[in-house]
Design a protein around this motif. Structure first.
Motif, short mmCIF file in Angstrom:
data_model
loop_
_atom_site.label_atom_id
_atom_site.label_comp_id
_atom_site.label_asym_id
_atom_site.label_seq_id
_atom_site.Cartn_x
_atom_site.Cartn_y
_atom_site.Cartn_z
N LEU A 168 8.77 18.05 -42.35
CA LEU A 168 10.22 18.60 -42.01
C LEU A 168 11.12 17.40 -42.37
CD1 LEU A 168 9.39 20.15 -38.63
CD2 LEU A 168 9.30 21.08 -40.66
N ALA A 169 12.21 17.67 -42.95
CA ALA A 169 13.27 16.57 -43.29
C ALA A 169 14.69 16.84 -42.94
CB ALA A 169 13.23 16.25 -44.85
N GLY A 170 15.31 16.00 -42.16
CA GLY A 170 16.67 16.58 -41.82
C GLY A 170 16.54 17.60 -40.85
N GLY A 171 17.80 18.04 -40.65
CA GLY A 171 18.10 19.35 -39.51
C GLY A 171 19.21 19.14 -38.89
N LEU A 172 19.21 20.32 -37.70
CA LEU A 172 20.43 20.39 -37.08
C LEU A 172 20.02 20.18 -35.59
CD1 LEU A 172 23.57 20.86 -37.55
CD2 LEU A 172 23.14 23.30 -37.25
N ASP A 173 20.47 19.41 -34.97
CA ASP A 173 20.44 19.22 -33.58
C ASP A 173 21.14 20.23 -32.41
OD1 ASP A 173 19.08 17.77 -31.16
OD2 ASP A 173 21.31 17.30 -30.79
N ARG A 174 22.34 20.48 -32.99
CA ARG A 174 23.39 21.17 -32.21
C ARG A 174 24.35 21.83 -33.32
NH1 ARG A 174 26.19 21.09 -26.97
NH2 ARG A 174 28.33 21.37 -27.44
N LEU A 175 24.82 23.14 -32.98
CA LEU A 175 25.43 24.03 -33.75
C LEU A 175 26.52 24.38 -32.83
CD1 LEU A 175 25.14 25.94 -37.11
CD2 LEU A 175 26.69 26.48 -35.17
N GLU A 176 27.81 23.95 -32.48
CA GLU A 176 28.85 24.78 -31.83
C GLU A 176 29.90 25.51 -32.72
OE1 GLU A 176 32.58 23.42 -28.81
OE2 GLU A 176 31.23 22.00 -29.43
N ILE A 177 29.67 26.67 -32.42
CA ILE A 177 30.41 27.80 -33.28
C ILE A 177 31.85 27.42 -33.20
CG2 ILE A 177 31.20 30.20 -33.69
CD1 ILE A 177 28.10 29.58 -33.94
N GLY A 178 32.39 27.15 -34.50
CA GLY A 178 33.74 26.59 -34.57
C GLY A 178 34.03 25.01 -33.99
N GLY A 179 33.02 24.38 -33.87
CA GLY A 179 33.20 23.00 -33.40
C GLY A 179 32.20 21.93 -34.04
N ASP A 180 31.62 21.12 -33.02
CA ASP A 180 30.65 19.98 -33.87
C ASP A 180 29.50 20.54 -34.22
OD1 ASP A 180 32.66 18.07 -33.22
OD2 ASP A 180 31.73 17.63 -31.10
N GLN A 181 28.82 19.95 -35.38
CA GLN A 181 27.46 20.17 -35.64
C GLN A 181 26.91 18.95 -36.16
OE1 GLN A 181 27.40 22.97 -38.92
NE2 GLN A 181 29.19 24.08 -38.17
N LEU A 182 25.69 18.51 -35.24
CA LEU A 182 25.08 17.40 -35.18
C LEU A 182 23.98 17.40 -36.23
CD1 LEU A 182 24.55 14.65 -34.18
CD2 LEU A 182 23.55 15.63 -32.20
N THR A 183 24.20 16.72 -37.45
CA THR A 183 23.11 16.64 -38.43
C THR A 183 22.19 15.49 -38.35
OG1 THR A 183 24.58 17.82 -39.87
CG2 THR A 183 22.89 16.85 -40.68
N LEU A 184 20.91 15.47 -38.57
CA LEU A 184 19.83 14.39 -38.59
C LEU A 184 19.33 14.08 -39.69
CD1 LEU A 184 17.92 16.07 -35.48
CD2 LEU A 184 19.99 14.47 -35.58
N ASP A 185 18.85 12.86 -39.84
CA ASP A 185 18.14 12.35 -41.02
C ASP A 185 16.68 12.32 -40.73
OD1 ASP A 185 17.92 10.21 -39.54
OD2 ASP A 185 19.13 9.01 -40.98
N ILE A 186 16.14 12.76 -39.79
CA ILE A 186 14.64 12.50 -39.42
C ILE A 186 13.79 13.22 -40.31
CG2 ILE A 186 13.24 12.91 -37.30
CD1 ILE A 186 15.45 13.08 -35.55
N VAL A 187 12.50 12.73 -40.45
CA VAL A 187 11.46 13.14 -41.44
C VAL A 187 10.50 13.32 -40.49
CG1 VAL A 187 10.05 13.28 -43.64
CG2 VAL A 187 12.63 12.29 -43.51
N SER A 188 9.60 14.27 -40.33
CA SER A 188 8.36 14.43 -39.54
C SER A 188 7.32 15.23 -40.17
CB SER A 188 8.73 15.29 -38.11
OG SER A 188 9.80 14.74 -37.65
N ALA A 189 6.14 14.78 -39.79
CA ALA A 189 4.89 15.73 -40.60
C ALA A 189 3.88 16.09 -39.18
CB ALA A 189 4.30 14.55 -41.19
N TYR A 190 3.58 17.09 -39.37
CA TYR A 190 2.53 17.82 -38.41
C TYR A 190 1.26 18.19 -39.10
CZ TYR A 190 0.58 20.85 -34.68
OH TYR A 190 -0.16 21.47 -33.95
N ASP A 191 0.24 17.54 -38.69
CA ASP A 191 -1.23 17.76 -39.14
C ASP A 191 -1.68 18.89 -38.32
OD1 ASP A 191 -3.79 17.62 -39.44
OD2 ASP A 191 -3.75 15.55 -40.08
#
Length: 346
Positions: A168-191
């Motif tokens: 998984l690369a990037g993603g969204l932590d929070r999405l406020e309708i009509g407001g702030d959106q917190l975008t991430l740069d995290i990369v994770s791997a699940y075995d």
């Protein structure tokens, strides 16, 4: 419903770039095929999509009656499968929690739900969840998995699969309708065999509603947006999964910057479809672009428009075809039950 197929030869396709020898690239041919409506007519958007060799699976999403003026932040727990052999939809056991923007993957006849966004409609906010689950296709049961690492819960990530591991690369932590959106740069791997999470080098900049694909040993991350629907990007990056410590490499940029696009793989091509954030008059904020990237030549081909433009969906690649179920047809929402496939010919 009998599928409708249109085969197009592309003498007019635009080649963006040239081969290492300087010779022009011959654009491929492709065809679109209309397929039976999603869930026998149930509109769906911002869902998770994945596939086995026999079925396309759709997980969660937003309310089917959503529209641009009444944002629907109520998450859904629906789970549906489309049989590639029979051409029919089946409703399966609901996912354990209601999610939108699900990170979904199929590995060894199991369907993995690795985080997403949740919302109950009370405060116009979707929030990230670390919760993860696995569905056993044979037993038809859901089981809880170890949650995502602390601080790494998110939805709308780029998803890639190599062997038994989901990336998984990037993603969204929070999405406020009509407001702030917190975008991430995290990369994770699940075995999926060990049930463990690993953190990998972050992508060069934050991205959400972003496309992901694995070809060979490389995980590609394409397009997406950065802190908002109109902040769309056209970057193409890759990470060598055999040597992730070397970090991310930049490649030729996608011709049209887009977020909320669908991405699939056919051979050595990455195909991208639609997206959100289009400022053009009459577009409803939705892109109709179909653009294909050759990983061998590091070049993009700009193809004719999608037959059914939309955003907020995810594609699944099976046996040389890319399947694109549902999506939205207006900025922010507009779910539809459209279902089609895209196929490249050498």
């Amino acid at each position: 419903m009998k599928p409708s197929t249109v085969l197009l030869s592309l003498p007019w396709a635009i080649s963006v770039g040239a081969s290492p020898t300087g010779q022009p690239h011959a654009p491929p041919k492709f065809q679109w095929t209309d397929l039976p409506a999603v869930g026998n007519g149930a509109a769906i958007q911002e869902h998770g999509t994945t596939a086995t060799n026999t079925h396309i699976y759709l997980l969660g999403g937003i309310s089917p009656n959503a529209n641009a003026s009444i944002p629907a932040i109520q998450s859904r727990d629906t789970f549906e499968a489309y049989s590639l052999e029979e051409g029919t939809w089946e409703t399966l056991t609901p996912i354990p929690e209601a999610f939108t923007h699900i990170n979904a993957a199929a590995v060894n006849d199991k369907i993995y739900l690795l985080g997403g966004l949740t919302g109950n409609g009370s405060d116009m906010v979707w929030r990230s969840s670390r919760d993860c689950f696995v569905y056993d296709i044979v037993e038809r049961t859901w089981t809880a998995l170890p949650p995502m690492p602390e601080g790494q819960g998110r939805g709308a990530s780029a998803v890639g699969i190599l062997g038994n591991t989901v990336y998984l690369a990037g993603g969204l932590d929070r999405l406020e309708i009509g407001g702030d959106q917190l975008t991430l740069d995290i990369v994770s791997a699940y075995d999926t065999e060990k049930g463990t999470w690993t953190t990998l080098p972050s992508i060069p900049a934050p991205r959400d509603h972003v496309g992901g694909a694995v070809i060979g040993q490389k995980f590609y991350v394409v397009g997406g947006r950065d802190h908002g629907q109109v902040n769309v990007r056209n970057t193409t990056w890759s990470l060598d999964l055999s040597a992730p410590s070397k970090g991310w490499v930049a490649h030729a940029e996608m011709p049209t910057a887009r977020g909320g696009l669908a991405v699939g793989v056919i051979g050595d091509y990455i195909a991208t479809f639609g997206g959100e954030g289009n400022p053009a008059p009459g577009s409803n904020g939705v892109y109709n672009e179909t653009e294909v990237y050759s990983v061998k030549d590091d070049v993009w081909f700009k193809q004719p428009a999608m037959r059914h433009p939309r955003h907020g969906t995810a594609a699944a690649s099976v046996n040389g075809r890319i399947y694109i179920p549902g999506g939205g047809i207006v900025m922010g929402s507009g779910p539809v039950d459209t279902f089609d496939s895209f196929e490249l010919s050498p």
